[in-house]
Design an enzyme around this catalytic site. Structure first.
Site, PDB file in Angstrom:
ATOM      1  N   HIS A 198       0.830  -1.187   0.000  1.00  0.00           N
ATOM      2  CA  HIS A 198       0.000   0.000   0.000  1.00  0.00           C
ATOM      3  C   HIS A 198       0.873   1.249   0.000  1.00  0.00           C
ATOM      4  O   HIS A 198       2.096   1.189   0.207  1.00  0.00           O
ATOM      5  CB  HIS A 198      -0.931  -0.013   1.203  1.00  0.00           C
ATOM      6  CG  HIS A 198      -1.933  -1.119   1.160  1.00  0.00           C
ATOM      7  ND1 HIS A 198      -2.823  -1.368   2.176  1.00  0.00           N
ATOM      8  CD2 HIS A 198      -2.197  -2.051   0.210  1.00  0.00           C
ATOM      9  CE1 HIS A 198      -3.592  -2.395   1.863  1.00  0.00           C
ATOM     10  NE2 HIS A 198      -3.217  -2.835   0.678  1.00  0.00           N
ATOM     11  N   GLU A 224       1.216   3.630   2.130  1.00  0.00           N
ATOM     12  CA  GLU A 224       1.939   3.897   3.369  1.00  0.00           C
ATOM     13  C   GLU A 224       3.213   3.068   3.467  1.00  0.00           C
ATOM     14  O   GLU A 224       4.237   3.550   3.976  1.00  0.00           O
ATOM     15  CB  GLU A 224       1.036   3.596   4.575  1.00  0.00           C
ATOM     16  CG  GLU A 224      -0.212   4.457   4.643  1.00  0.00           C
ATOM     17  CD  GLU A 224      -1.423   3.828   3.992  1.00  0.00           C
ATOM     18  OE1 GLU A 224      -2.524   3.981   4.527  1.00  0.00           O
ATOM     19  OE2 GLU A 224      -1.259   3.164   2.937  1.00  0.00           O
ATOM     20  N   CYS A 271      -5.636   1.347   6.460  1.00  0.00           N
ATOM     21  CA  CYS A 271      -6.434   0.138   6.695  1.00  0.00           C
ATOM     22  C   CYS A 271      -6.021  -0.529   8.002  1.00  0.00           C
ATOM     23  O   CYS A 271      -4.907  -0.353   8.504  1.00  0.00           O
ATOM     24  CB  CYS A 271      -6.296  -0.828   5.528  1.00  0.00           C
ATOM     25  SG  CYS A 271      -4.639  -1.500   5.315  1.00  0.00           S
ATOM     26  N   ALA A 284     -22.966  12.869 -35.179  1.00  0.00           N
ATOM     27  CA  ALA A 284     -22.686  12.439 -36.554  1.00  0.00           C
ATOM     28  C   ALA A 284     -23.540  13.295 -37.472  1.00  0.00           C
ATOM     29  O   ALA A 284     -24.512  13.937 -37.046  1.00  0.00           O
ATOM     30  CB  ALA A 284     -22.998  10.961 -36.750  1.00  0.00           C
ATOM     31  N   ASP A 298     -18.851   1.882 -36.379  1.00  0.00           N
ATOM     32  CA  ASP A 298     -17.486   2.412 -36.236  1.00  0.00           C
ATOM     33  C   ASP A 298     -16.401   1.345 -36.224  1.00  0.00           C
ATOM     34  O   ASP A 298     -15.230   1.679 -36.403  1.00  0.00           O
ATOM     35  CB  ASP A 298     -17.384   3.234 -34.957  1.00  0.00           C
ATOM     36  CG  ASP A 298     -18.263   4.475 -34.980  1.00  0.00           C
ATOM     37  OD1 ASP A 298     -18.698   4.871 -36.082  1.00  0.00           O
ATOM     38  OD2 ASP A 298     -18.528   5.041 -33.903  1.00  0.00           O
ATOM     39  N   LEU A 322     -11.027   0.385 -29.157  1.00  0.00           N
ATOM     40  CA  LEU A 322     -11.270   0.554 -27.729  1.00  0.00           C
ATOM     41  C   LEU A 322     -10.073   0.300 -26.827  1.00  0.00           C
ATOM     42  O   LEU A 322     -10.173   0.467 -25.609  1.00  0.00           O
ATOM     43  CB  LEU A 322     -12.450  -0.324 -27.254  1.00  0.00           C
ATOM     44  CG  LEU A 322     -13.791  -0.087 -27.943  1.00  0.00           C
ATOM     45  CD1 LEU A 322     -14.856  -0.983 -27.317  1.00  0.00           C
ATOM     46  CD2 LEU A 322     -14.197   1.363 -27.884  1.00  0.00           C
ATOM     47  N   LEU A 344     -27.470   3.440 -26.067  1.00  0.00           N
ATOM     48  CA  LEU A 344     -26.886   2.806 -24.881  1.00  0.00           C
ATOM     49  C   LEU A 344     -26.746   3.823 -23.756  1.00  0.00           C
ATOM     50  O   LEU A 344     -27.047   3.526 -22.595  1.00  0.00           O
ATOM     51  CB  LEU A 344     -25.529   2.193 -25.226  1.00  0.00           C
ATOM     52  CG  LEU A 344     -24.857   1.404 -24.090  1.00  0.00           C
ATOM     53  CD1 LEU A 344     -25.703   0.202 -23.702  1.00  0.00           C
ATOM     54  CD2 LEU A 344     -23.456   0.951 -24.481  1.00  0.00           C
TER      55      LEU A 344
END
Length: 379
Positions: free
Chosen positions: A45, A47, A70, A156, A194, A198, A288
């Site tokens: 972590h 720390e 934590c 578009a 398209d 991605l 969507l």
């Protein structure tokens, strides 16, 4: 603390399902002697990185941490005990840990005689860790909807041409958003029109997000589609009753129940959450996006507006279930930045105004907690 927040941001996109955390340690004289950030789930972590850098100079010093240290043992030990053993005299943390398994670090520190303070730059630290905090509090991934449009709101032209409405600088900025997300989601219309890739490009050291196509009928991703190239993991979400004949070319497929507008959005988010996804970048088209808005599942909006007018063509949002102005999803703008010739606007849903005494509150669309899961998360 501002330095700790900047350090935490270095972990965006690589720590999920854990939070991003930054830590800066000053010695007893107030000089910086160690810093660190959480780099990956299962690793040390923030720390611990900072304490290792500080060594004995941490004794009597101060630790600034973006999230409450934590107090439990998971894949790593409790940071609260590490701070006690290092002999720090004071700990200042920005945001309390909402995870019931990990919280309690502040109490452990106080019991050991350490001065503890909470809340310094809490709003900035919350913003930097908003994806993880949302996932813990709501039991589903944080959803950022990104779109690019003309000044008159078109994504578009009337003939469906859309490359490119925004500038190269804006498109480069989108890759930064992808690099910070656990999953990038598009719909079947975008997949057909398209043929998107991605994957993240041009961001050094980026962890590739899961590429997700929401394809109710299972027919949008054809053989040879760019999303099948192996550059990043890919998941196709289809309806439970979809007939996937001739679909041997598809990678992993998840079957989900249908909703009022295609696939059921809460079920999709539940499936992604179960895979460890805590942040979603929604890049899909207007339909969507509308289904996510209608489900109350959009936590942030980033719009790239180009100084272009078309006068016709599809709008950025459709089918959101909004029929009158009083039902509009009101947003609070948090940032506006010039990106090349374009403008990037960031906004979040505005708080719902409190109802007048005696008034009947209007129904609010929300995404239910994920069935069969808890809102706890191991750091």
């Amino acid at each position: 603390m501002r330095r700790a927040i900047a350090l935490a941001a270095r972990g965006l996109g690589s720590t999920s399902p854990n939070p991003v955390v930054g830590c800066l340690i000053l010695d007893a004289a107030g000089q910086p002697v160690g810093e660190g950030f959480h780099r990956r789930a299962g690793g040390p972590h923030a720390e611990i990185h900072a304490l290792r850098a500080a060594g004995e100079r941490a004794r009597g010093g101060t630790a600034y941490v973006t999230l409450e240290p934590c107090d439990h043992t998971g894949r790593t030990g409790p940071c609260s005990r590490a701070l006690v053993e290092a002999g720090v005299a004071r700990v200042s943390y920005a945001v309390a840990d909402p995870n019931p398994r990990a919280t309690g670090g502040a109490d452990t520190l106080r019991a050991a005689g350490i001065t503890v303070e909470q809340g310094l730059l809490a709003e900035e630290a919350e913003e930097g860790n908003t994806a993880w905090l949302t996932s813990v509090r709501r039991g589903r991934p944080h959803v950022l909807w990104k779109y690019a449009a003309t000044l008159d709101g078109r994504i578009a032209a009337a003939d469906s041409t859309s490359r490119w409405i925004t500038s190269a600088e804006a498109r480069t900025d989108v890759h930064r958003l992808r690099a910070e997300a656990d999953a990038v989601v598009v719909g079947s219309g975008t997949a057909r029109t398209d043929d998107p890739h991605l994957a993240v490009r041009g961001v050094e050291g980026a962890v590739q997000p899961l590429r997700v196509v929401v394809d109710t009928q299972g027919t949008a991703v054809r053989p040879g589609a760019r999303i099948l190239d192996g550059a990043a993991p890919t998941l196709i979400a289809v309806a439970e009753d979809a007939e996937l004949t001739g679909s041997d070319h598809l990678p992993e497929v998840v079957r989900l129940p249908r909703g009022a507008r295609g696939l059921d959005v809460p079920a999709l988010l539940a499936a992604l959450y179960a895979r460890g996804v805590r942040s979603v970048l929604l890049e899909g088209g207007p339909v969507l996006a509308g289904s996510f808005v209608a489900a109350g599942a959009v936590d942030k909006v980033v719009g790239y507006l180009a100084p272009v007018l078309l006068g016709a063509g599809p709008a950025a949002l459709a089918g959101a279930g909004i029929t009158t102005l009083t039902e509009a999803l009101r947003l609070r703008m948090t940032e506006s930045v010039r990106i090349g010739p374009d403008l990037r606007i960031t906004a979040v849903p505005a708080p719902v105004p409190a109802a007048a005494p005696g008034a009947v509150p209007a129904p609010v669309s929300t995404t239910p907690a994920v069935p069969g899961t808890t809102t706890t998360k191991e750091r």
